[in-house]
Design an enzyme around this catalytic site. Structure first.
Site, PDB file in Angstrom:
ATOM      1  N   TYR A  67      44.392  46.520  44.204  1.00  0.00           N
ATOM      2  CA  TYR A  67      43.997  46.707  45.594  1.00  0.00           C
ATOM      3  C   TYR A  67      44.486  48.059  46.115  1.00  0.00           C
ATOM      4  O   TYR A  67      45.701  48.306  46.199  1.00  0.00           O
ATOM      5  CB  TYR A  67      44.543  45.592  46.479  1.00  0.00           C
ATOM      6  CG  TYR A  67      44.069  44.198  46.136  1.00  0.00           C
ATOM      7  CD1 TYR A  67      42.982  43.987  45.278  1.00  0.00           C
ATOM      8  CD2 TYR A  67      44.693  43.078  46.661  1.00  0.00           C
ATOM      9  CE1 TYR A  67      42.547  42.718  44.962  1.00  0.00           C
ATOM     10  CE2 TYR A  67      44.256  41.795  46.355  1.00  0.00           C
ATOM     11  CZ  TYR A  67      43.190  41.623  45.500  1.00  0.00           C
ATOM     12  OH  TYR A  67      42.770  40.349  45.190  1.00  0.00           O
TER      13      TYR A  67
ATOM     14  N   HIS B 288      44.588  39.059  36.499  1.00  0.00           N
ATOM     15  CA  HIS B 288      43.546  39.230  37.516  1.00  0.00           C
ATOM     16  C   HIS B 288      42.180  38.723  37.049  1.00  0.00           C
ATOM     17  O   HIS B 288      41.439  38.134  37.832  1.00  0.00           O
ATOM     18  CB  HIS B 288      43.443  40.697  37.923  1.00  0.00           C
ATOM     19  CG  HIS B 288      42.908  40.894  39.303  1.00  0.00           C
ATOM     20  ND1 HIS B 288      43.200  41.983  40.074  1.00  0.00           N
ATOM     21  CD2 HIS B 288      42.088  40.141  40.068  1.00  0.00           C
ATOM     22  CE1 HIS B 288      42.595  41.879  41.248  1.00  0.00           C
ATOM     23  NE2 HIS B 288      41.905  40.773  41.268  1.00  0.00           N
TER      24      HIS B 288
END
Length: 289
Positions: free
Chosen positions: A59, A118
Site C-alpha cells: 500500500y 498478500h
C-alpha cells in the site's frame, strides 16, 4: 463526545482474540488527500475504540505503514491489533524477514499481531509457512495468515507442515460479492479459520452496480438511520465469525462504521438483503480487487 465501539471480538484458532471491526488502509498514504486528514481519520477510529488496523507493504509502497506509524504514536501498543501483508515475491527465506522488519520500522513497532501472505505467488507455501513460523518464534509476529487464497490454495496450505496454524484468510467480501459463502466460508469455519473481509463497502458501491440505489438497501438504511454504505457493512458483520476492515480517510465515515456495531441488522432485514442480492448457487472463482 466520540462514541465508543462495543466490545466485539472473534476467537482465533490458538484461543486468542481479534476485533471484528477494523480500519483498512488501502489507498491511504498515496497523496490523494492531505496526510493529516488520513491520520485524523485513523485517530478518530482509535479514540472510538477501533483497535484493529490492516495494511500491507504494497500500500503506497510502504506509505500506508508510515502513516499508521504516525497515527498510533502515543497510543498504547499493547491495546492495538496491527496487521500487515508481505508481497508474494518477498514471502520466502531470502526476503520475508527483511520485509517484515521493514514494515515494523515503518510503523515504529516491535511486532505485528498478524502477518499475511498478500496473495499466492511462485514461492512454495511450505517455504512461506516455515518463514512465518520462524517469525512467530522470534517474537516479530503473534500469528500469521493469508489473503486472496481460494479453496485449492487453502487445501494445499493445510497439507504442508504447520499450515494448519493459519489464522485467517483475508478475501473480498461484500453484499454484491458472496461467492465465498458457497464453499470457502463454510470450509474455513469448519477449521476455525477466520474470514477478514476487505472492501466490505464494495468500494463505496463501485464494485457492484445497483448496491447503493437498491430499494431494499435504502429501506433498511432508513429503518436504522443509516447510510446505504452502513447497511453494506452491517450485512457483512451480521456473520459473527467475519472480521471487516473498511477503509476510510474521512473521520465522519469512520464513526459511521463504528456506529454499525451498536445497531445490528435484524434477521428479517438480513433475509431481505439476501433475497435482493443472493449468493451464487454454485462455486465461483474467488473475487479479487
Amino acid at each position: 463526545m466520540i462514541p465508543r465501539i462495543p466490545h466485539d471480538e472473534v476467537t482465533l484458532p490458538d484461543g486468542g482474540s481479534m476485533p471484528r471491526l477494523g480500519m483498512g488502509t488501502w489507498y491511504l498514504g498515496e497523496g490523494r488527500r492531505p496526510p493529516e486528514d488520513e491520520i485524523a481519520a485513523l485517530r478518530t477510529g482509535l479514540d472510538a475504540g477501533v483497535r484493529l488496523i490492516d495494511t500491507a507493504e504494497m500500500y503506497a509502497d510502504g506509505g500506508a505503514e508510515r502513516l499508521i506509524g504516525r497515527a498510533i504514536a502515543g497510543y498504547d501498543r499493547a491495546s492495538l491489533f496491527l496487521v500487515s501483508k508481505v508481497y508474494p515475491h518477498n514471502a520466502g527465506r531470502a526476503r520475508l524477514r527483511r520485509s517484515l522488519e521493514a514494515s515494523l520500522r515503518r510503523m515504529g513497532v516491535d511486532y505485528l499481531d498478524m502477518y499475511l501472505l498478500h496473495w499466492r505467488g511462485s514461492i512454495p507455501l511450505a517455504e512461506t509457512v516455515e518463514c512465518m513460523e520462524a517469525a512467530v518464534d522470534a517474537g516479530l509476529i503473534r500469528q500469521w495468515g493469508v489473503s486472496n487464497l481460494d479453496m485449492t490454495d487453502m487445501r494445499e496450505l493445510m497439507r504442508v507442515a504447520n499450515g494448519s496454524h493459519c489464522c485467517v484468510d483475508q478475501v473480498l467480501y461484500h453484499l454484491g460479492s458472496r461467492g465465498i459463502e458457497v464453499d470457502l466460508l463454510p470450509w474455513l469455519r469448519k477449521r476455525r479459520i477466520l474470514v477478514m473481509a476487505y472492501c466490505p463497502l464494495a468500494q463505496a458501491g463501485r464494485l457492484r452496480d445497483g448496491l447503493l440505489d437498491s430499494a431494499v438497501v435504502r429501506e433498511v438504511a432508513a429503518a436504522h438511520g443509516f447510510t446505504p454504505m452502513q447497511v453494506l457493512l452491517a450485512f457483512v458483520l451480521h456473520r459473527p465469525d467475519v472480521v471487516a476492515i473498511p477503509r476510510s480517510g474521512n473521520p465522519r465515515h469512520v464513526l459511521e462504521n463504528v456506529a454499525v456495531l451498536s445497531d445490528p441488522l435484524t434477521d428479517d432485514e438480513y433475509a431481505a438483503l439476501d433475497r435482493a442480492f443472493p449468493a451464487p448457487d454454485h462455486p465461483v472463482p474467488l473475487d479479487m480487487e
